[in-house]
Design a protein around this motif. Structure first.
Motif, PDB file in Angstrom:
ATOM      1  N   GLU A  61       0.847  -1.190   0.000  1.00  7.92           N
ATOM      2  CA  GLU A  61       0.000   0.000   0.000  1.00  7.92           C
ATOM      3  C   GLU A  61       0.885   1.243   0.000  1.00  7.92           C
ATOM      4  O   GLU A  61       1.820   1.351   0.786  1.00  7.92           O
ATOM      5  N   ARG A  96      -5.294   2.694  -0.644  1.00 13.61           N
ATOM      6  CA  ARG A  96      -5.727   1.329  -0.973  1.00 13.61           C
ATOM      7  C   ARG A  96      -6.226   1.243  -2.405  1.00 13.61           C
ATOM      8  O   ARG A  96      -6.019   0.228  -3.087  1.00 13.61           O
ATOM      9  N   GLN A  99      -3.148   1.265  -4.690  1.00 14.60           N
ATOM     10  CA  GLN A  99      -2.518  -0.057  -4.617  1.00 14.60           C
ATOM     11  C   GLN A  99      -3.269  -1.070  -5.478  1.00 14.60           C
ATOM     12  O   GLN A  99      -2.666  -1.787  -6.289  1.00 14.60           O
ATOM     13  N   ALA A 100      -4.583  -1.138  -5.313  1.00 12.91           N
ATOM     14  CA  ALA A 100      -5.388  -2.108  -6.058  1.00 12.91           C
ATOM     15  C   ALA A 100      -5.306  -1.863  -7.564  1.00 12.91           C
ATOM     16  O   ALA A 100      -5.202  -2.807  -8.352  1.00 12.91           O
ATOM     17  N   GLU A 104      -3.804  -4.320 -10.531  1.00 14.55           N
ATOM     18  CA  GLU A 104      -4.588  -4.668 -11.718  1.00 14.55           C
ATOM     19  C   GLU A 104      -3.843  -4.297 -12.996  1.00 14.55           C
ATOM     20  O   GLU A 104      -3.841  -5.061 -13.978  1.00 14.55           O
ATOM     21  N   LYS A 117      -0.177  -8.631  -3.357  1.00 18.88           N
ATOM     22  CA  LYS A 117      -0.155  -7.713  -2.229  1.00 18.88           C
ATOM     23  C   LYS A 117       0.471  -8.433  -1.032  1.00 18.88           C
ATOM     24  O   LYS A 117       0.531  -9.667  -1.014  1.00 18.88           O
TER      25      LYS A 117
END
Length: 204
Positions: A61, A96, A99-100, A104, A117
């Motif tokens: 993160e 967050r 990060q996601a 992707e 992660k």
């Protein structure tokens, strides 16, 4: 969205009408009961970097100042003052979300052996360590600014093999409503994300 007005909120509770260049900003108290529109970020990224299918990376993160660490959409009123976009929020806390979306974007290239992660148990070759420096609407310039600092860390010996600051600006198009502001942020983030992915593939 209030026509051509940019609606902001801050604490402590008070209301103040301030005229800004190109946009009228209505400052309102924070704590109202109105429901917020919730926004996400796009992950459509095309990366030109070479394949690294024998490499697995970890995306922790990102770090960020507390002003950027919530689900609120930051608006920079001046060099020393920030507010938040009223009746709008991100779908999660910004670090967050970033990060996601980075995970992707790396996965969608199909050029890596694995992307994960912390806590997912991958045998990691490199960590992509990042810090969100800016993710905001600038009212004076009527544009969205995104700036993210990235380090590539060799997970086996703790050595930083590369580091770079990525930044992009995107103009706010059309009426100055919440959707237009988010679209500008989304465009700037997409540019930064594509550059991060491409640079990482070339570095590892």
């Amino acid at each position: 969205m209030v026509g051509s007005q940019l609606v902001l909120r801050r604490c402590p509770k008070r209301s103040l009408l301030v005229m800004l260049p190109l946009v009228a900003a209505l400052l309102t108290g924070c704590g109202g009961g109105a429901k917020n529109d919730t926004f996400d970020l796009n992950t459509a990224v095309s990366a030109d970097g070479p394949a690294a299918r024998n490499r697995q990376i970890l995306v922790p993160e990102p770090t960020a100042l507390s002003a950027l660490g919530s689900d609120q959409v930051m608006v920079r009123v001046s060099t020393s003052e920030i507010q938040y976009l009223s009746k709008a929020q991100w779908s999660d806390k910004l670090p967050r979300m970033v990060q996601a979306k980075l995970v992707e974007a790396f996965e969608d290239t199909g050029k890596l052996g694995g992307v994960g992660k912390p806590g997912q148990g991958l045998a990691i070759d490199y960590q992509i360590v990042s810090d969100i420096r800016a993710f905001e609407i600038n009212t004076a310039g009527r544009r969205a600014n995104v700036e993210i600092s990235v380090k590539i860390l060799n997970d086996r010996n703790g050595t930083v093999i590369a580091q770079k600051i990525f930044s992009a600006a995107s103009p706010v198009a059309g009426s100055a409503g919440n959707t237009a502001f988010i679209r500008a942020l989304d465009a700037a983030f997409a540019t930064v994300t594509a550059e991060i992915v491409d640079w990482t593939l070339r570095a590892i």
